[in-house]
Write an enzyme that holds these catalytic residues in place. Structure first.
Site, mmCIF file in Angstrom:
data_model
loop_
_atom_site.group_PDB
_atom_site.id
_atom_site.type_symbol
_atom_site.label_atom_id
_atom_site.label_comp_id
_atom_site.label_asym_id
_atom_site.label_seq_id
_atom_site.Cartn_x
_atom_site.Cartn_y
_atom_site.Cartn_z
ATOM 1 N N ARG A 73 0.875 -0.720 0.125
ATOM 2 C CA ARG A 73 0.086 -0.065 -0.401
ATOM 3 C C ARG A 73 0.901 1.104 -0.051
ATOM 4 O O ARG A 73 0.397 2.443 -0.371
ATOM 5 C CB ARG A 73 -1.391 0.195 1.537
ATOM 6 C CG ARG A 73 -1.553 -1.013 1.341
ATOM 7 C CD ARG A 73 -3.051 -1.290 2.740
ATOM 8 N NE ARG A 73 -1.256 -1.591 3.760
ATOM 9 C CZ ARG A 73 -1.468 -1.054 5.096
ATOM 10 N NH1 ARG A 73 -2.738 -0.899 5.348
ATOM 11 N NH2 ARG A 73 -1.029 -1.554 5.672
ATOM 12 N N ASP B 131 5.840 24.938 11.952
ATOM 13 C CA ASP B 131 6.117 23.619 11.008
ATOM 14 C C ASP B 131 5.851 24.402 9.596
ATOM 15 O O ASP B 131 5.138 25.790 9.162
ATOM 16 C CB ASP B 131 5.137 22.799 11.260
ATOM 17 C CG ASP B 131 5.554 22.305 11.954
ATOM 18 O OD1 ASP B 131 6.449 21.827 12.871
ATOM 19 O OD2 ASP B 131 4.346 20.839 12.109
ATOM 20 N N ASN B 132 7.164 24.641 8.934
ATOM 21 C CA ASN B 132 7.581 25.052 7.554
ATOM 22 C C ASN B 132 7.529 23.982 6.895
ATOM 23 O O ASN B 132 7.658 22.716 6.818
ATOM 24 C CB ASN B 132 8.442 26.405 7.842
ATOM 25 C CG ASN B 132 7.874 27.044 9.331
ATOM 26 O OD1 ASN B 132 7.113 27.598 8.745
ATOM 27 N ND2 ASN B 132 9.510 27.554 9.330
ATOM 28 N N ARG C 186 19.326 27.656 -0.177
ATOM 29 C CA ARG C 186 18.220 28.512 1.134
ATOM 30 C C ARG C 186 19.287 28.090 1.935
ATOM 31 O O ARG C 186 19.557 27.724 2.351
ATOM 32 C CB ARG C 186 17.706 28.055 1.150
ATOM 33 C CG ARG C 186 16.366 27.956 -0.040
ATOM 34 C CD ARG C 186 15.002 27.742 0.388
ATOM 35 N NE ARG C 186 13.510 27.515 -0.553
ATOM 36 C CZ ARG C 186 13.050 27.908 -0.841
ATOM 37 N NH1 ARG C 186 13.111 29.086 -0.325
ATOM 38 N NH2 ARG C 186 12.690 28.147 -2.092
ATOM 39 N N HIS D 86 21.068 30.334 7.074
ATOM 40 C CA HIS D 86 20.346 31.309 7.541
ATOM 41 C C HIS D 86 20.154 31.293 9.285
ATOM 42 O O HIS D 86 20.393 29.937 9.698
ATOM 43 C CB HIS D 86 18.753 31.623 7.151
ATOM 44 C CG HIS D 86 18.648 31.966 5.524
ATOM 45 N ND1 HIS D 86 17.674 30.632 5.062
ATOM 46 C CD2 HIS D 86 19.584 32.499 4.937
ATOM 47 C CE1 HIS D 86 17.909 31.339 3.589
ATOM 48 N NE2 HIS D 86 18.742 32.495 3.913
ATOM 49 N N LYS E 288 15.523 23.854 14.640
ATOM 50 C CA LYS E 288 14.990 22.718 13.241
ATOM 51 C C LYS E 288 15.246 21.782 13.802
ATOM 52 O O LYS E 288 16.046 21.037 14.015
ATOM 53 C CB LYS E 288 15.743 23.638 12.511
ATOM 54 C CG LYS E 288 15.509 25.515 12.300
ATOM 55 C CD LYS E 288 16.240 25.589 10.598
ATOM 56 C CE LYS E 288 15.172 27.186 11.037
ATOM 57 N NZ LYS E 288 16.447 28.491 9.457
ATOM 58 N N HIS F 269 22.314 27.461 8.809
ATOM 59 C CA HIS F 269 21.199 26.273 8.285
ATOM 60 C C HIS F 269 21.381 26.609 7.054
ATOM 61 O O HIS F 269 20.924 27.688 6.653
ATOM 62 C CB HIS F 269 20.393 25.681 8.957
ATOM 63 C CG HIS F 269 19.446 24.894 7.968
ATOM 64 N ND1 HIS F 269 18.096 25.335 7.251
ATOM 65 C CD2 HIS F 269 19.377 23.890 7.871
ATOM 66 C CE1 HIS F 269 17.551 24.057 6.648
ATOM 67 N NE2 HIS F 269 18.575 23.033 7.139
ATOM 68 N N TYR G 40 9.924 21.629 7.290
ATOM 69 C CA TYR G 40 10.710 21.452 8.826
ATOM 70 C C TYR G 40 10.236 22.714 9.705
ATOM 71 O O TYR G 40 9.024 23.815 10.167
ATOM 72 C CB TYR G 40 11.957 22.337 8.852
ATOM 73 C CG TYR G 40 12.066 23.906 8.325
ATOM 74 C CD1 TYR G 40 12.287 25.468 9.109
ATOM 75 C CD2 TYR G 40 11.634 24.453 7.050
ATOM 76 C CE1 TYR G 40 12.129 26.252 8.490
ATOM 77 C CE2 TYR G 40 12.097 25.578 5.768
ATOM 78 C CZ TYR G 40 11.937 26.738 6.923
ATOM 79 O OH TYR G 40 11.864 27.580 6.657
ATOM 80 N N LYS H 198 19.173 38.231 -1.573
ATOM 81 C CA LYS H 198 19.082 38.351 0.176
ATOM 82 C C LYS H 198 20.161 37.658 0.177
ATOM 83 O O LYS H 198 21.245 38.210 0.643
ATOM 84 C CB LYS H 198 18.346 38.388 1.358
ATOM 85 C CG LYS H 198 17.198 36.725 0.918
ATOM 86 C CD LYS H 198 16.962 36.820 2.727
ATOM 87 C CE LYS H 198 15.921 35.304 2.861
ATOM 88 N NZ LYS H 198 14.853 35.078 4.265
#
Length: 189
Positions: free
Chosen positions: A23, A47-48, A58, A61, A71, A118, A131, A168
């Site tokens: 399944r 939560d993101n 990315r 940061h 995180k 990160h 995350y 940025k």
């Protein structure tokens, strides 16, 4: 659940127990009691999720006090190279990093404590990245470090011509010029 050691003891790789059959599969992506047994006791408040295409980078940061964040990151679809950089001055691993491939196939998670920058780069055609954070996002306290600082020695595994960066992230300072976290006091310098 299995916890793997990294070169930086506070950064942890979590491999959940996956139950699969015809399944599909099932696994617990978070269980407070089990993670606490492994020393991860963060009080997750947010939560993101992000979706990105190949070459999107990315990071690196972090947030300055009092909005520092731990995180817990994972990939739902696709693959990334995920990097945690120790920015805790006076730490035995200050300026060192952990780089680990996270993917929907390996289902690994990475726990990144406060005091780390990160970032990740997308290795697959696209990625769905999730995350948890233990503190609120505060734009005024957002900080960054140049992902391509030669002093860091990070091999992002993507050709320079293929990087896709936000405006940025093209302006972040080198590590030597960045705001860092004080390992002894817990404050940013």
């Amino acid at each position: 659940m299995e916890i793997l050691a990294t070169a930086i003891p506070e950064v942890k790789i979590i491999i959940p127990k996956v139950f699969g059959d015809a399944r599909g599969y099932f696994f617990e992506s978070w269980n407070a009691a089990k993670y606490a047994e492994a020393g991860i006791t963060a009080n997750w408040i947010q939560d993101n999720e992000s979706k990105s295409r190949f070459g999107v980078l990315r990071g690196l940061h972090f947030q300055a006090a009092p909005y520092t964040q731990a995180k817990l990151v994972r990939v739902i679809e696709g693959a990334v190279l995920d990097v945690a950089l120790d920015i805790r001055r006076n730490s035995p691993t200050f300026g060192k990093h952990v780089a680990i491939e996270l993917s929907s196939d390996n289902k690994r998670q990475l726990y990144i404590p406060r005091g780390f920058a990160h970032g990740f780069v997308v290795l697959s055609e696209s990625v769905l990245f999730a995350y948890k954070c233990d503190n609120a996002y505060m734009p005024s306290h957002e900080r960054g470090i140049a992902f391509n600082d030669p002093a860091l020695g990070i091999d992002w595994r993507v050709n320079l011509s293929e990087y896709i960066l936000s405006p940025k992230d093209t302006q972040n300072p080198l590590f030597a010029d960045a705001e860092v976290f004080d390992y002894n006091t817990g404050d940013y310098l």
